[in-house]
Scaffold this motif. Structure first.
Motif, PDB file in Angstrom:
ATOM      1  N   THR A 163       2.004   4.622  33.570  1.00  0.00           N
ATOM      2  CA  THR A 163       1.496   3.397  32.955  1.00  0.00           C
ATOM      3  C   THR A 163      -0.032   3.464  32.923  1.00  0.00           C
ATOM      4  N   ARG A 180       1.757  -3.269  39.064  1.00  0.00           N
ATOM      5  CA  ARG A 180       2.590  -3.137  37.863  1.00  0.00           C
ATOM      6  C   ARG A 180       4.014  -3.661  38.053  1.00  0.00           C
ATOM      7  N   LYS A 182       5.385  -6.254  36.448  1.00  0.00           N
ATOM      8  CA  LYS A 182       5.955  -6.566  35.128  1.00  0.00           C
ATOM      9  C   LYS A 182       6.532  -5.288  34.499  1.00  0.00           C
ATOM     10  N   GLU A 183       5.765  -4.220  34.547  1.00  0.00           N
ATOM     11  CA  GLU A 183       6.188  -2.941  33.979  1.00  0.00           C
ATOM     12  C   GLU A 183       7.420  -2.401  34.717  1.00  0.00           C
ATOM     13  N   SER A 184       7.341  -2.444  36.054  1.00  0.00           N
ATOM     14  CA  SER A 184       8.433  -1.929  36.868  1.00  0.00           C
ATOM     15  C   SER A 184       9.719  -2.694  36.576  1.00  0.00           C
ATOM     16  N   TYR A 186      10.492  -4.388  33.849  1.00  0.00           N
ATOM     17  CA  TYR A 186      10.967  -4.032  32.503  1.00  0.00           C
ATOM     18  C   TYR A 186      11.713  -2.695  32.551  1.00  0.00           C
ATOM     19  N   GLU A 245      -1.356   2.817  39.194  1.00  0.00           N
ATOM     20  CA  GLU A 245      -0.430   2.826  38.063  1.00  0.00           C
ATOM     21  C   GLU A 245       0.908   3.359  38.565  1.00  0.00           C
ATOM     22  N   PHE A 267       3.165  -3.345  26.882  1.00  0.00           N
ATOM     23  CA  PHE A 267       3.143  -2.338  27.948  1.00  0.00           C
ATOM     24  C   PHE A 267       2.412  -1.093  27.472  1.00  0.00           C
ATOM     25  N   ILE A 269       2.348   2.714  28.210  1.00  0.00           N
ATOM     26  CA  ILE A 269       2.910   3.861  28.932  1.00  0.00           C
ATOM     27  C   ILE A 269       2.597   5.128  28.149  1.00  0.00           C
TER      28      ILE A 269
END
Ligand code: ADP
Ligand code: MG
Length: 302
Positions: A163, A180, A182-184, A186, A245, A267, A269
């Motif tokens: 990310t 992270r 939110k990313e994790s 998702y 990240e 996002f 990535i």
């Protein structure tokens, strides 16, 4: 023997070799957090991080709020790396006696703000005097069993992603970064993530934790690495610590789905390479196709 001759990881290994754990410990030492049995469909995640004045921060360079922020954010980042959500924290501080009251209140303003943002309940701590400032946070989180992402799940031919942008964190990001979660969330909610780690020691070193624990190798491409504008060179992106990240791997089939489904406005990535068998180690490929063996601290040409 002096500690500096052993190195951090060998020291931890030596100290913890004889520690006994029972069957409720799914993962003990060695991943971003401990993983503990907790009910039918969840694991408890447990982690701790220590910030030390003049090692992790200098009071000249950081605002008080930023110190509080960073202390909690490091733990939240480790919980994100396991695919989980943070829930409870205890905060211990040791402070010089002559420090102004406003200083501690500043640290706590930072702690409160990030705790509110991530719905973390501060439920305790400890306070002591000391010559230097220490801020130690212990944190509990939870993860659905099927969402758990560890360092040892990478498989040959998996694709490797990160990310955000890497390198030069020392110029400010290490005090301000947003873990992270939110990313994790998702990722684990929508894809089968085979392995994940948060980048605290630097891409080269942290990818090394994944390959070592998964018993695989890796190839990464220099021109695919998202180098931060704060990095002076690719070497910063590979070796600087504290980017916080996420580095993760998933099968080619899942990666294809991720690349077609992800909303790039939400996002950031980057696909940076792929997992190989163990024998090939970690290789960095430059723009001319030249391979370099990547050690934990940087380059070793052959
Ligand atoms: P991270 O960068 O993800 O916080 P570290 O590199 O600090 O992880 O630590 C690696 C592993 O070693 C973790 O599982 C951590 O819990 C464990 N560890 C670190 N220091 C100690 C210690 N003094 N005693 C026991 N375990 C430790
Ligand atoms: Mg970590």
């Amino acid at each position: 023997m002096k500690l500096k001759e052993i190195g951090e990881f060998a020291l931890i290994e030596r100290l913890t070799k004889k520690i006994r754990i029972d069957r409720s410990v799914i993962r003990g030492i060695g991943d971003d957090t401990a993983v503990l049995e907790y009910g039918r469909d969840k694991f408890m995640l447990f982690t701790t991080d220590l910030l030390v004045e003049d090692v992790h921060f200098k009071t000249r360079h950081a605002t008080l709020e930023q110190l509080g922020h960073k202390a909690l954010a490091c733990c939240i980042s480790d919980i994100a790396a396991m695919g989980g959500i943070p829930k409870y924290a205890a905060v211990s501080i040791a402070l010089p006696k002559n420090l102004p009251l406003s200083f501690v209140e500043g640290i706590y303003a930072g702690i409160r703000k990030i705790a509110d943002r991530f719905d973390v309940n501060i439920v305790g701590g400890d306070t002591s005097s000391s010559r230097k400032i220490f801020i130690d946070v212990s944190m509990v989180g939870f993860v659905k069993k099927r969402h758990l992402t560890t360092r040892d799940g990478a498989k040959n031919k998996d694709l490797i992603f990160v990310t955000g942008e890497l390198g030069g964190s020392i110029k400010g990001k290490h005090l301000r970064f947003i873990p992270r979660i939110k990313e994790s969330q998702y990722l684990v909610n929508n894809f089968k993530i085979n392995s994940m780690i948060d980048l605290s020691d630097g891409l080269a070193s942290d990818l090394g934790h994944i390959t070592k624990q998964s018993k695989v190798g890796a190839v990464i491409y220099e021109n695919l690495i998202p180098v931060s504008p704060n990095a002076d060179s690719i070497e910063n992106a590979l070796c600087d610590g504290e980017d916080f990240e996420l580095l993760f791997t998933l099968s080619q089939k899942e990666a294809k789905r991720l690349l077609s489904k992800i909303d790039y406005n939400k996002f950031q990535i980057s696909l940076i390479g792929y997992i190989t068998d163990k024998q090939s180690g970690i290789r960095l490929v430059n723009a001319n196709g030249k391979h370099t063996i990547l050690g934990p601290k940087g380059f070793r040409h052959f």
